[in-house]
Write a protein that holds these residues in place. Structure first.
Motif, PDB file in Angstrom:
ATOM      1  N   MET A   1       0.836  -1.200   0.000  1.00 24.76           N
ATOM      2  CA  MET A   1       0.000   0.000   0.000  1.00 24.76           C
ATOM      3  C   MET A   1       0.868   1.246   0.000  1.00 24.76           C
ATOM      4  SD  MET A   1      -2.936   1.432  -0.044  1.00 24.76           S
ATOM      5  CE  MET A   1      -3.917  -0.060   0.075  1.00 24.76           C
ATOM      6  N   ASP A   2       0.496   2.190  -0.828  1.00 24.49           N
ATOM      7  CA  ASP A   2       1.234   3.446  -0.920  1.00 24.49           C
ATOM      8  C   ASP A   2       0.573   4.483  -0.004  1.00 24.49           C
ATOM      9  OD1 ASP A   2       2.529   5.734  -1.567  1.00 24.49           O
ATOM     10  OD2 ASP A   2       1.873   5.794  -3.650  1.00 24.49           O
ATOM     11  N   TRP A   3       1.256   4.788   1.093  1.00 28.42           N
ATOM     12  CA  TRP A   3       0.696   5.757   2.049  1.00 28.42           C
ATOM     13  C   TRP A   3       1.367   7.119   1.916  1.00 28.42           C
ATOM     14  CZ3 TRP A   3      -3.693   4.268   3.898  1.00 28.42           C
ATOM     15  CH2 TRP A   3      -3.922   2.923   4.194  1.00 28.42           C
ATOM     16  N   SER A   4       1.927   7.407   0.741  1.00 25.27           N
ATOM     17  CA  SER A   4       2.592   8.704   0.582  1.00 25.27           C
ATOM     18  C   SER A   4       1.550   9.824   0.528  1.00 25.27           C
ATOM     19  CB  SER A   4       3.450   8.706  -0.676  1.00 25.27           C
ATOM     20  OG  SER A   4       2.644   8.490  -1.806  1.00 25.27           O
ATOM     21  N   GLU A   5       2.008  10.999   0.824  1.00 24.92           N
ATOM     22  CA  GLU A   5       1.127  12.167   0.972  1.00 24.92           C
ATOM     23  C   GLU A   5       0.219  12.355  -0.244  1.00 24.92           C
ATOM     24  OE1 GLU A   5       0.116  14.171   4.025  1.00 24.92           O
ATOM     25  OE2 GLU A   5       2.225  13.616   4.080  1.00 24.92           O
ATOM     26  N   SER A   7      -0.923  10.195  -2.291  1.00 24.26           N
ATOM     27  CA  SER A   7      -1.777   9.058  -2.650  1.00 24.26           C
ATOM     28  C   SER A   7      -2.970   8.879  -1.735  1.00 24.26           C
ATOM     29  CB  SER A   7      -0.950   7.767  -2.629  1.00 24.26           C
ATOM     30  OG  SER A   7       0.134   7.885  -3.524  1.00 24.26           O
ATOM     31  N   VAL A   8      -2.976   9.614  -0.637  1.00 26.16           N
ATOM     32  CA  VAL A   8      -4.055   9.420   0.330  1.00 26.16           C
ATOM     33  C   VAL A   8      -4.654  10.759   0.747  1.00 26.16           C
ATOM     34  CG1 VAL A   8      -3.061   7.319   1.283  1.00 26.16           C
ATOM     35  CG2 VAL A   8      -2.474   9.525   2.275  1.00 26.16           C
ATOM     36  N   GLU A   9      -5.899  10.691   1.162  1.00 21.27           N
ATOM     37  CA  GLU A   9      -6.506  11.821   1.852  1.00 21.27           C
ATOM     38  C   GLU A   9      -6.605  11.446   3.314  1.00 21.27           C
ATOM     39  OE1 GLU A   9     -10.068  13.518   0.249  1.00 21.27           O
ATOM     40  OE2 GLU A   9      -9.525  12.925  -1.775  1.00 21.27           O
ATOM     41  N   VAL A  38      -5.867   9.299  13.139  1.00 19.95           N
ATOM     42  CA  VAL A  38      -5.905   9.690  11.731  1.00 19.95           C
ATOM     43  C   VAL A  38      -6.548   8.588  10.900  1.00 19.95           C
ATOM     44  CG1 VAL A  38      -4.475  10.203   9.691  1.00 19.95           C
ATOM     45  CG2 VAL A  38      -3.839  11.117  11.940  1.00 19.95           C
ATOM     46  N   VAL A  39      -7.434   8.981   9.997  1.00 22.05           N
ATOM     47  CA  VAL A  39      -7.924   8.051   8.986  1.00 22.05           C
ATOM     48  C   VAL A  39      -7.259   8.407   7.671  1.00 22.05           C
ATOM     49  CG1 VAL A  39      -9.913   7.113   7.780  1.00 22.05           C
ATOM     50  CG2 VAL A  39     -10.168   7.916  10.114  1.00 22.05           C
ATOM     51  N   ALA A  40      -6.638   7.434   7.055  1.00 24.48           N
ATOM     52  CA  ALA A  40      -5.982   7.634   5.763  1.00 24.48           C
ATOM     53  C   ALA A  40      -6.758   6.874   4.697  1.00 24.48           C
ATOM     54  CB  ALA A  40      -4.538   7.131   5.814  1.00 24.48           C
ATOM     55  N   VAL A  41      -7.208   7.610   3.680  1.00 24.78           N
ATOM     56  CA  VAL A  41      -8.025   7.019   2.618  1.00 24.78           C
ATOM     57  C   VAL A  41      -7.261   7.081   1.302  1.00 24.78           C
ATOM     58  CG1 VAL A  41     -10.247   7.110   1.426  1.00 24.78           C
ATOM     59  CG2 VAL A  41     -10.079   7.902   3.803  1.00 24.78           C
ATOM     60  N   PRO A  42      -6.847   5.926   0.780  1.00 27.75           N
ATOM     61  CA  PRO A  42      -6.161   5.933  -0.524  1.00 27.75           C
ATOM     62  C   PRO A  42      -7.086   6.486  -1.603  1.00 27.75           C
ATOM     63  CG  PRO A  42      -5.885   3.815   0.585  1.00 27.75           C
ATOM     64  CD  PRO A  42      -6.924   4.594   1.363  1.00 27.75           C
ATOM     65  N   ARG A  43      -6.590   7.441  -2.371  1.00 27.61           N
ATOM     66  CA  ARG A  43      -7.440   8.073  -3.381  1.00 27.61           C
ATOM     67  C   ARG A  43      -7.960   7.068  -4.408  1.00 27.61           C
ATOM     68  NH1 ARG A  43      -6.701  13.493  -2.568  1.00 27.61           N
ATOM     69  NH2 ARG A  43      -4.684  14.112  -1.728  1.00 27.61           N
ATOM     70  N   ARG A  50      -7.562   3.090   6.313  1.00 25.01           N
ATOM     71  CA  ARG A  50      -7.108   2.529   7.582  1.00 25.01           C
ATOM     72  C   ARG A  50      -7.026   3.626   8.637  1.00 25.01           C
ATOM     73  NH1 ARG A  50      -4.726  -2.527   7.128  1.00 25.01           N
ATOM     74  NH2 ARG A  50      -4.973  -2.491   9.381  1.00 25.01           N
ATOM     75  N   HIS A  51      -7.160   3.184   9.868  1.00 26.85           N
ATOM     76  CA  HIS A  51      -7.057   4.103  10.999  1.00 26.85           C
ATOM     77  C   HIS A  51      -5.678   3.954  11.623  1.00 26.85           C
ATOM     78  CE1 HIS A  51     -11.515   4.971  11.337  1.00 26.85           C
ATOM     79  NE2 HIS A  51     -11.467   3.984  10.446  1.00 26.85           N
ATOM     80  N   TRP A  52      -5.028   5.070  11.844  1.00 21.80           N
ATOM     81  CA  TRP A  52      -3.660   5.090  12.359  1.00 21.80           C
ATOM     82  C   TRP A  52      -3.604   5.911  13.643  1.00 21.80           C
ATOM     83  CZ3 TRP A  52       1.038   3.946   9.345  1.00 21.80           C
ATOM     84  CH2 TRP A  52       0.773   3.461   8.055  1.00 21.80           C
TER      85      TRP A  52
END
Ligand SMILES: [Zn+2]
Length: 67
Positions: A1-5, A7-9, A38-43, A50-52
């Motif tokens: 999974m790409d969690w870079s800035e 790629s995600v909201e 934080v919730v990170a949503v892949p665009r 996922r919740h972090w």
């Protein structure tokens, strides 16, 4: 999974909104109810959000996710 800035909201979940238990992919531990995080949503794949922990999210570049 790409969690870079790019790629995600991300969205911050306030403590009062955190009514479920989640497992943080950064450390593999629980995020307790009532803990802001934080919730990170892949665009490209919103279903894979996922919740972090906030700290784990901010430190993800230094510590690769465990899952
Ligand atoms: Zn964590």
């Amino acid at each position: 999974m790409d969690w870079s800035e790019d790629s995600v909201e991300t969205r911050f979940v306030q403590p009062y909104e955190a009514v479920k238990l989640y497992v943080c992919p950064g450390c593999g531990r629980d995020i307790a109810r009532g803990v802001g995080h934080v919730v990170a949503v892949p665009r490209l794949a919103p279903d894979l959000r996922r919740h972090w922990h906030k700290g784990c999210w901010n430190n993800r570049g230094n510590r690769p996710p465990v899952n």
